[in-house]
Scaffold this motif. Structure first.
Motif, PDB file in Angstrom:
ATOM      1  N   HIS A 247       0.914  -1.149   0.021  1.00 13.97           N
ATOM      2  CA  HIS A 247       0.069  -0.072  -0.109  1.00 13.97           C
ATOM      3  C   HIS A 247       0.997   1.421  -0.016  1.00 13.97           C
ATOM      4  CE1 HIS A 247      -2.543   3.227   1.125  1.00 13.97           C
ATOM      5  NE2 HIS A 247      -2.081   3.343   2.362  1.00 13.97           N
ATOM      6  N   PRO A 255      -3.494   4.087   6.288  1.00 11.50           N
ATOM      7  CA  PRO A 255      -4.650   3.545   5.642  1.00 11.50           C
ATOM      8  C   PRO A 255      -5.936   4.189   6.302  1.00 11.50           C
ATOM      9  CG  PRO A 255      -3.193   1.842   5.837  1.00 11.50           C
ATOM     10  CD  PRO A 255      -2.427   3.024   6.647  1.00 11.50           C
ATOM     11  N   LEU A 256      -5.716   4.465   7.618  1.00  7.82           N
ATOM     12  CA  LEU A 256      -6.993   5.080   8.321  1.00  7.82           C
ATOM     13  C   LEU A 256      -7.174   6.334   8.462  1.00  7.82           C
ATOM     14  CD1 LEU A 256      -8.596   2.528   9.497  1.00  7.82           C
ATOM     15  CD2 LEU A 256      -7.688   3.057  11.545  1.00  7.82           C
ATOM     16  N   ARG A 258      -5.039   8.798   6.834  1.00  5.25           N
ATOM     17  CA  ARG A 258      -4.486   9.489   5.727  1.00  5.25           C
ATOM     18  C   ARG A 258      -3.188  10.486   5.918  1.00  5.25           C
ATOM     19  NH1 ARG A 258      -9.459   9.918   2.359  1.00  5.25           N
ATOM     20  NH2 ARG A 258     -10.003   7.664   2.252  1.00  5.25           N
TER      21      ARG A 258
ATOM     22  N   ILE B  63      -5.206  -3.204  -2.544  1.00  4.22           N
ATOM     23  CA  ILE B  63      -4.356  -2.217  -2.564  1.00  4.22           C
ATOM     24  C   ILE B  63      -4.943  -1.323  -3.754  1.00  4.22           C
ATOM     25  CG2 ILE B  63      -1.970  -1.807  -3.280  1.00  4.22           C
ATOM     26  CD1 ILE B  63      -2.088  -3.220  -0.710  1.00  4.22           C
ATOM     27  N   SER B 101      -8.352   3.904   0.356  1.00  2.37           N
ATOM     28  CA  SER B 101      -7.277   3.211   1.511  1.00  2.37           C
ATOM     29  C   SER B 101      -7.901   1.714   1.609  1.00  2.37           C
ATOM     30  CB  SER B 101      -7.479   3.785   2.762  1.00  2.37           C
ATOM     31  OG  SER B 101      -7.228   2.901   3.743  1.00  2.37           O
TER      32      SER B 101
END
Lengths: 307, 152
Positions: A247, A255-256, A258, B63, B101
């Motif tokens: 990622h 991811p949570l 940003r 992803i 995300s």
């Protein structure tokens, strides 16, 4: 080494790589062997030949090549990676696991090779599963032996009782109908005992009692699979190292939240890793649902194949 | 890649329980799913209507973001919204390359779209809808939308 040999070896290696790309593994192996005759000091020639031999399923040859390559170059992720696969194929999961872990370690400690982390981590899981399978087969066999022995004892006893009754009927100590009734009763008794015994064995098998669910806190929020090398981000959430790296390569954000996040900012979550390991050891085979041969279809595998 | 495994797990969860107003219609494989959503509250723009969403997943999901569009048929119109083109293409930051995300999932996307509709009061299409619908040949995920406001 006579001058020019190094160059000749390089030429042969390139020819070998071309054949490898076309799936001509026999030809590739021969060319790599010729290259090694010209220059036996280049560890890459051995790992390339190991890879060709891996395709040809010449496991012993793969192992020899990997060991020679590692002798020439200690920090040799590829050699450990191929070695682990060969060891797994010849059913040495303990050795395979330690080789795979070496490869994984080298991979995560090197900046440019992180893209292999997911592939290698799949191999680590496969080795762990193979190890568990062997232990589990042994356990089932031992249980089965014991159950068979106890059932045989019950049956011998039952047969002896039946024989006794028959003898008494013969000698006219009991009437025929009475004797038959007694035999029926013995039979029922025997069957009941045998069923109880089987039930007891079934109940004592932990596989039947376990709840087959991985708790959420051990699960990677990206792949939804149990983690085996969790890393923690700045906001305290943990992910599997290989997937969060995938990622971050695309988007350097948490991811949570940003918020900006880089690979270098990830930290191993040692306590969680231990919890995952413990869970996997106790909950055994069903946790690993990676199918056989899955690795080879993996597209990321392709870039490991030739150089 | 892990797309099919992850989708398998999402599917198991979707079969178990879904938030109100969200229904799983079809998930025969791991490349295309259909979901229905409807707005729960009394927003007059969306009363009595059900909208159908088509999800397309790449091998690199989660992803990479899935491609999500509204699809029109006899019983499913395209909802009015200043971020939804009349051909069903949605302009929502979480579906965009930058806004996506991997912790999002099919369910959370449905919930986000549901609440995007719920809070809307304008019976409008995005500016330039007619031109966009006529001339756009790009796949939704390749379009670089300019996000005009951050609070929708």
């Amino acid at each position: 080494m006579p001058p020019g040999n190094e160059y000749a070896a390089e030429q042969l290696k390139n020819q070998g790589n071309a054949h490898f790309k076309n799936g001509e593994y026999e030809a590739a192996e021969t060319l790599y062997s010729q290259a090694i005759q010209k220059n036996s000091k280049n560890p890459l020639l051995f790992t390339n030949r190991a890879n060709a031999r891996l395709k040809l399923e010449k496991w012993e040859g793969v192992i020899d090549d990997c060991i020679r390559s590692i002798e020439l170059m200690k920090e040799n992720m590829k050699a450990f990676f191929y070695l682990a696969q060969a060891q797994l194929s010849i059913n040495h999961p303990n050795e395979a696991l330690s080789s795979a872990l070496m490869a994984y370690d080298l991979c995560t400690h090197s900046a440019q090779q992180t893209s292999n982390a997911a592939t290698i981590s799949a191999l680590v899981l496969k080795c762990k599963k193979a190890k568990w399978d062997i232990r589990e087969r042994e356990r089932i066999r031992r249980r089965a032996d014991l159950l068979a022995e106890l059932e045989a004892t019950l049956e011998t006893e039952y047969k002896k009782d039946v024989d006794d009754i028959e003898a008494r009927i013969e000698k006219q100590e009991v009437g025929r109908i009475e004797g038959q009734e007694e035999k029926e009763e013995r039979k029922k008794e025997f069957e009941k005992k045998r069923d109880d015994l089987r039930t007891a064995f079934t109940l004592s098998d932990p596989e039947h009692l376990q709840k087959r669910e991985v708790p959420d806190y051990l699960v990677d929020g990206i792949t939804f699979e149990i983690m085996h090398d969790p890393v923690v981000t700045k906001n305290g959430r943990s992910y599997e190292r290989a997937t969060i790296i995938e990622h971050l390569k695309r988007s350097a954000t948490d991811p949570l939240t940003r918020e900006p996040l880089t690979i270098a900012e990830l930290r191993p979550n040692i306590a969680l890793k231990e919890a995952c390991t413990e869970f996997m050891e106790q909950n055994s085979g069903w946790v690993y649902d990676c199918e056989d041969g899955e690795m080879d279809r993996d597209s990321r595998w392709a870039h490991l194949s030739s150089w | 890649m892990f797309a099919s495994k992850r989708l398998q797990k999402e599917l198991a969860k979707l079969h178990e329980k879904l938030p109100p107003g969200i229904t799983l219609i079809r998930a025969d494989d791991f490349s295309e799913w259909l979901m229905d959503i409807r707005v729960i509250d009394s927003n007059p723009l969306y009363q009595g209507e059900v909208y159908r969403l088509k999800f397309n997943f790449s091998q690199s999901y989660p992803i990479e973001a899935p491609e999500v569009v509204f699809v029109r048929d006899e019983s499913h119109p395209i909802p009015w919204h200043p971020h939804v083109y009349s051909n069903g293409i949605i302009c929502l930051d979480l579906l965009d390359r930058q806004g996506w995300s991997p912790v999002h999932n099919v369910e959370s996307i449905c919930v986000s779209l549901q609440s995007m509709l719920t809070s809307n009061t304008k019976k409008e299409r995005p500016p330039g809808d007619e031109n966009f619908v006529r001339y756009n040949t790009q796949r939704p995920r390749d379009i670089n939308f300019v996000f005009h406001d951050k609070n929708v």
